[in-house]
Design a protein around this motif. Structure first.
Motif, PDB file in Angstrom:
ATOM      1  N   LEU A 178      31.969  38.159  10.040  1.00 40.74           N
ATOM      2  CA  LEU A 178      30.952  37.264   9.641  1.00 40.74           C
ATOM      3  C   LEU A 178      31.371  38.166   7.973  1.00 40.74           C
ATOM      4  O   LEU A 178      31.129  39.233   7.503  1.00 40.74           O
ATOM      5  CB  LEU A 178      29.169  36.641   9.736  1.00 40.74           C
ATOM      6  CG  LEU A 178      28.755  35.662   8.527  1.00 40.74           C
ATOM      7  CD1 LEU A 178      29.087  34.334   9.424  1.00 40.74           C
ATOM      8  CD2 LEU A 178      26.710  36.419   9.177  1.00 40.74           C
ATOM      9  N   SER A 179      31.475  36.753   7.161  1.00 42.94           N
ATOM     10  CA  SER A 179      31.811  37.466   5.126  1.00 42.94           C
ATOM     11  C   SER A 179      30.955  37.209   4.332  1.00 42.94           C
ATOM     12  O   SER A 179      30.368  36.687   5.111  1.00 42.94           O
ATOM     13  CB  SER A 179      33.005  36.694   5.123  1.00 42.94           C
ATOM     14  OG  SER A 179      32.508  34.773   5.122  1.00 42.94           O
ATOM     15  N   GLU A 191      18.138  29.014   2.415  1.00 39.25           N
ATOM     16  CA  GLU A 191      19.535  29.121   2.617  1.00 39.25           C
ATOM     17  C   GLU A 191      19.411  30.056   3.855  1.00 39.25           C
ATOM     18  O   GLU A 191      20.604  29.255   4.842  1.00 39.25           O
ATOM     19  CB  GLU A 191      20.953  30.130   1.393  1.00 39.25           C
ATOM     20  CG  GLU A 191      20.930  28.991   0.369  1.00 39.25           C
ATOM     21  CD  GLU A 191      21.547  29.933  -0.485  1.00 39.25           C
ATOM     22  OE1 GLU A 191      22.106  30.859  -0.068  1.00 39.25           O
ATOM     23  OE2 GLU A 191      21.756  29.613  -1.097  1.00 39.25           O
ATOM     24  N   MET A 192      19.104  30.944   4.388  1.00 35.67           N
ATOM     25  CA  MET A 192      18.241  31.332   5.684  1.00 35.67           C
ATOM     26  C   MET A 192      18.353  30.351   6.758  1.00 35.67           C
ATOM     27  O   MET A 192      18.989  30.049   7.985  1.00 35.67           O
ATOM     28  CB  MET A 192      17.859  32.879   5.385  1.00 35.67           C
ATOM     29  CG  MET A 192      17.350  33.313   6.828  1.00 35.67           C
ATOM     30  SD  MET A 192      19.190  34.278   7.327  1.00 35.67           S
ATOM     31  CE  MET A 192      18.506  35.919   6.361  1.00 35.67           C
ATOM     32  N   ASP A 200      22.272  25.580  11.362  1.00 35.09           N
ATOM     33  CA  ASP A 200      23.704  25.499  11.507  1.00 35.09           C
ATOM     34  C   ASP A 200      24.724  26.523  12.266  1.00 35.09           C
ATOM     35  O   ASP A 200      26.111  25.925  12.973  1.00 35.09           O
ATOM     36  CB  ASP A 200      24.039  24.953   9.799  1.00 35.09           C
ATOM     37  CG  ASP A 200      23.693  24.127   8.682  1.00 35.09           C
ATOM     38  OD1 ASP A 200      22.936  22.970   9.075  1.00 35.09           O
ATOM     39  OD2 ASP A 200      23.631  23.885   7.944  1.00 35.09           O
ATOM     40  N   ASN A 201      23.694  27.453  12.617  1.00 35.16           N
ATOM     41  CA  ASN A 201      24.652  28.636  13.150  1.00 35.16           C
ATOM     42  C   ASN A 201      24.209  28.390  14.566  1.00 35.16           C
ATOM     43  O   ASN A 201      24.796  29.614  15.156  1.00 35.16           O
ATOM     44  CB  ASN A 201      25.195  29.453  12.278  1.00 35.16           C
ATOM     45  CG  ASN A 201      26.280  28.919  11.167  1.00 35.16           C
ATOM     46  OD1 ASN A 201      27.217  29.183  10.949  1.00 35.16           O
ATOM     47  ND2 ASN A 201      25.743  29.174  10.169  1.00 35.16           N
ATOM     48  N   ALA A 235      25.176  27.944  17.810  1.00 35.73           N
ATOM     49  CA  ALA A 235      26.113  28.429  18.834  1.00 35.73           C
ATOM     50  C   ALA A 235      26.810  29.892  18.385  1.00 35.73           C
ATOM     51  O   ALA A 235      26.777  30.453  19.341  1.00 35.73           O
ATOM     52  CB  ALA A 235      27.082  27.068  19.084  1.00 35.73           C
ATOM     53  N   MET A 236      27.176  29.850  17.789  1.00 39.12           N
ATOM     54  CA  MET A 236      27.827  31.208  16.789  1.00 39.12           C
ATOM     55  C   MET A 236      27.543  32.600  16.429  1.00 39.12           C
ATOM     56  O   MET A 236      27.139  33.922  17.180  1.00 39.12           O
ATOM     57  CB  MET A 236      28.103  30.921  15.296  1.00 39.12           C
ATOM     58  CG  MET A 236      29.202  32.621  15.005  1.00 39.12           C
ATOM     59  SD  MET A 236      29.547  32.467  13.528  1.00 39.12           S
ATOM     60  CE  MET A 236      27.518  32.390  12.705  1.00 39.12           C
ATOM     61  N   LEU A 237      26.061  32.299  16.297  1.00 39.10           N
ATOM     62  CA  LEU A 237      24.667  33.689  16.767  1.00 39.10           C
ATOM     63  C   LEU A 237      24.491  33.419  17.813  1.00 39.10           C
ATOM     64  O   LEU A 237      23.348  34.773  18.029  1.00 39.10           O
ATOM     65  CB  LEU A 237      24.033  32.670  15.610  1.00 39.10           C
ATOM     66  CG  LEU A 237      23.821  32.283  14.146  1.00 39.10           C
ATOM     67  CD1 LEU A 237      22.941  32.461  13.127  1.00 39.10           C
ATOM     68  CD2 LEU A 237      24.479  34.312  13.616  1.00 39.10           C
ATOM     69  N   GLN A 238      24.353  32.953  19.081  1.00 41.51           N
ATOM     70  CA  GLN A 238      22.966  32.779  20.308  1.00 41.51           C
ATOM     71  C   GLN A 238      23.924  34.560  20.637  1.00 41.51           C
ATOM     72  O   GLN A 238      24.644  34.553  21.136  1.00 41.51           O
ATOM     73  CB  GLN A 238      24.329  31.837  20.885  1.00 41.51           C
ATOM     74  CG  GLN A 238      22.383  31.657  22.216  1.00 41.51           C
ATOM     75  CD  GLN A 238      22.510  30.518  22.803  1.00 41.51           C
ATOM     76  OE1 GLN A 238      23.964  29.590  22.893  1.00 41.51           O
ATOM     77  NE2 GLN A 238      21.674  29.914  23.485  1.00 41.51           N
TER      78      GLN A 238
END
Length: 55
Positions: free
Chosen positions: A25-26, A36-37, A43-44, A46-49
């Motif tokens: 993650l950049s 924003e958190m 929004d993320n 799936a990526m963060l699971q």
């Protein structure tokens, strides 16, 4: 604590620290505010699971 329209509410200020993998993650994609958190986490999903932890 306070009361507004028959509802009890409270506010708090809690510090947060984030440690992350810069290869995954950049820095420009990291949220800078609490709002924003929340959006980032929603929004993320799936990526963060299974990618995080807490203490």
């Amino acid at each position: 604590m306070g009361q507004l329209q028959n509802m009890l509410y409270a506010t708090t200020v809690e510090p947060i620290g984030v440690i992350y993998n810069t290869k995954a993650l950049s820095a420009d994609k990291l949220p800078k505010t609490y709002a924003e958190m929340i959006t980032f986490l929603r929004d993320n999903k799936a990526m963060l699971q299974r990618q995080g932890g807490d203490f």
